[in-house]
Write a protein that holds these residues in place. Structure first.
Motif, PDB file in Angstrom:
ATOM      1  N   ILE A  57     100.342  17.880  23.895  1.00 31.94           N
ATOM      2  CA  ILE A  57      99.655  16.629  23.494  1.00 31.94           C
ATOM      3  C   ILE A  57      98.340  16.202  24.315  1.00 31.94           C
ATOM      4  N   MET A  58      98.447  16.498  25.854  1.00 30.00           N
ATOM      5  CA  MET A  58      97.364  16.327  26.638  1.00 30.00           C
ATOM      6  C   MET A  58      96.403  17.231  26.346  1.00 30.00           C
ATOM      7  N   LYS A  59      96.706  18.559  26.268  1.00 26.07           N
ATOM      8  CA  LYS A  59      95.525  19.683  26.056  1.00 26.07           C
ATOM      9  C   LYS A  59      94.927  19.216  24.594  1.00 26.07           C
ATOM     10  N   GLU A  60      95.608  18.946  23.644  1.00 21.84           N
ATOM     11  CA  GLU A  60      94.964  18.705  22.318  1.00 21.84           C
ATOM     12  C   GLU A  60      93.953  17.482  22.589  1.00 21.84           C
ATOM     13  N   SER A  61      94.496  16.507  23.115  1.00 23.52           N
ATOM     14  CA  SER A  61      93.462  15.507  23.589  1.00 23.52           C
ATOM     15  C   SER A  61      92.244  15.791  24.276  1.00 23.52           C
ATOM     16  N   GLN A  62      92.434  16.669  25.409  1.00 29.42           N
ATOM     17  CA  GLN A  62      91.203  17.377  26.129  1.00 29.42           C
ATOM     18  C   GLN A  62      90.384  17.969  24.909  1.00 29.42           C
ATOM     19  N   ILE A  63      90.914  18.889  24.069  1.00 30.77           N
ATOM     20  CA  ILE A  63      90.133  19.624  23.134  1.00 30.77           C
ATOM     21  C   ILE A  63      89.392  18.603  22.340  1.00 30.77           C
ATOM     22  N   LYS A  64      90.037  17.613  21.819  1.00 32.09           N
ATOM     23  CA  LYS A  64      89.298  16.705  21.023  1.00 32.09           C
ATOM     24  C   LYS A  64      88.254  15.981  21.601  1.00 32.09           C
ATOM     25  N   ASN A  65      88.381  15.806  23.119  1.00 36.91           N
ATOM     26  CA  ASN A  65      87.339  15.038  23.871  1.00 36.91           C
ATOM     27  C   ASN A  65      86.361  15.889  24.066  1.00 36.91           C
ATOM     28  N   ALA A  66      86.529  17.076  24.307  1.00 34.11           N
ATOM     29  CA  ALA A  66      85.408  18.171  24.592  1.00 34.11           C
ATOM     30  C   ALA A  66      84.683  18.288  23.289  1.00 34.11           C
ATOM     31  N   MET A  67      85.252  18.516  22.250  1.00 33.44           N
ATOM     32  CA  MET A  67      84.393  18.517  21.218  1.00 33.44           C
ATOM     33  C   MET A  67      83.808  17.353  20.890  1.00 33.44           C
ATOM     34  N   HIS A  68      84.037  16.146  20.977  1.00 35.97           N
ATOM     35  CA  HIS A  68      83.288  14.978  20.887  1.00 35.97           C
ATOM     36  C   HIS A  68      81.919  14.945  21.903  1.00 35.97           C
ATOM     37  N   ASP A  69      82.263  15.376  23.072  1.00 33.83           N
ATOM     38  CA  ASP A  69      81.249  15.313  24.417  1.00 33.83           C
ATOM     39  C   ASP A  69      80.204  16.465  23.719  1.00 33.83           C
ATOM     40  N   TYR A  70      80.593  17.681  23.321  1.00 34.53           N
ATOM     41  CA  TYR A  70      79.726  18.586  22.903  1.00 34.53           C
ATOM     42  C   TYR A  70      78.783  18.182  21.748  1.00 34.53           C
ATOM     43  N   GLU A  71      79.260  17.436  20.651  1.00 31.62           N
ATOM     44  CA  GLU A  71      78.581  16.993  19.599  1.00 31.62           C
ATOM     45  C   GLU A  71      77.611  16.047  20.112  1.00 31.62           C
ATOM     46  N   GLN A  72      78.010  15.235  21.030  1.00 31.27           N
ATOM     47  CA  GLN A  72      77.072  14.000  21.592  1.00 31.27           C
ATOM     48  C   GLN A  72      76.035  14.726  22.352  1.00 31.27           C
ATOM     49  N   HIS A  73      76.286  15.612  23.313  1.00 32.27           N
ATOM     50  CA  HIS A  73      75.386  16.117  24.137  1.00 32.27           C
ATOM     51  C   HIS A  73      74.207  17.090  23.046  1.00 32.27           C
ATOM     52  N   LEU A  74      74.684  17.888  22.251  1.00 33.41           N
ATOM     53  CA  LEU A  74      73.987  18.436  21.267  1.00 33.41           C
ATOM     54  C   LEU A  74      72.947  17.625  20.472  1.00 33.41           C
ATOM     55  N   ASN A  75      73.740  16.523  20.005  1.00 32.76           N
ATOM     56  CA  ASN A  75      72.810  15.457  19.420  1.00 32.76           C
ATOM     57  C   ASN A  75      71.655  14.925  20.230  1.00 32.76           C
ATOM     58  N   ASP A  76      71.923  14.503  21.415  1.00 34.56           N
ATOM     59  CA  ASP A  76      71.118  14.021  22.420  1.00 34.56           C
ATOM     60  C   ASP A  76      69.870  15.100  22.557  1.00 34.56           C
ATOM     61  N   LEU A  77      70.325  16.440  22.611  1.00 38.59           N
ATOM     62  CA  LEU A  77      69.368  17.414  22.977  1.00 38.59           C
ATOM     63  C   LEU A  77      68.527  17.569  21.908  1.00 38.59           C
ATOM     64  N   GLU A  78      68.982  17.483  20.615  1.00 36.43           N
ATOM     65  CA  GLU A  78      68.313  17.550  19.460  1.00 36.43           C
ATOM     66  C   GLU A  78      67.156  16.430  19.270  1.00 36.43           C
ATOM     67  N   THR A  79      67.775  15.313  19.610  1.00 42.89           N
ATOM     68  CA  THR A  79      66.851  14.210  19.583  1.00 42.89           C
ATOM     69  C   THR A  79      65.883  14.151  20.603  1.00 42.89           C
ATOM     70  N   SER A  80      66.102  14.689  21.780  1.00 40.60           N
ATOM     71  CA  SER A  80      65.280  14.801  23.072  1.00 40.60           C
ATOM     72  C   SER A  80      64.133  15.901  22.656  1.00 40.60           C
ATOM     73  N   LYS A  81      64.460  17.143  21.702  1.00 40.11           N
ATOM     74  CA  LYS A  81      63.498  17.829  21.384  1.00 40.11           C
ATOM     75  C   LYS A  81      62.149  17.706  20.850  1.00 40.11           C
ATOM     76  N   ASN A  82      62.629  16.411  20.023  1.00 40.84           N
ATOM     77  CA  ASN A  82      61.343  16.094  19.470  1.00 40.84           C
ATOM     78  C   ASN A  82      60.158  15.166  19.897  1.00 40.84           C
ATOM     79  N   LYS A  83      60.808  14.793  20.941  1.00 40.79           N
ATOM     80  CA  LYS A  83      59.915  13.819  22.059  1.00 40.79           C
ATOM     81  C   LYS A  83      58.978  14.761  23.110  1.00 40.79           C
TER      82      LYS A  83
END
Length: 75
Positions: A31-57
């Motif tokens: 259960i702990m590892k499944e939660s860590q995987i879910k959090n890792a996916m969320h972190d990745y998506e957030q950081h990727l979004n941030d980088l894509e947004t900042s790429k245009n600035k």
């Protein structure tokens, strides 16, 4: 290069977490590892979004590229 770096580190992180999940026998650990995987996916998506947004600035950085003097001569 920052997006490529993020993708590579995320792939490595997910590989480690998946290996840990697959080798876990205790249900609480799974259960702990499944939660860590879910959090890792969320972190990745957030950081990727941030980088894509900042790429245009535009960012302007000051960095010394050469030392010396320039002599202007009229022809």
């Amino acid at each position: 290069y920052r997006i490529d770096s993020l993708k590579m580190s995320h792939k490595a992180r997910m590989g480690t977490l998946m290996d840990q999940l697959n080798s876990a026998t205790n249900s609480n650990i799974r259960i702990m590892k499944e939660s860590q995987i879910k959090n890792a996916m969320h972190d990745y998506e957030q950081h990727l979004n941030d980088l894509e947004t900042s790429k245009n600035k535009a960012d302007i950085f000051f960095e010394i590229m050469a030392y010396g003097a320039i002599k202007v001569v009229s022809i």
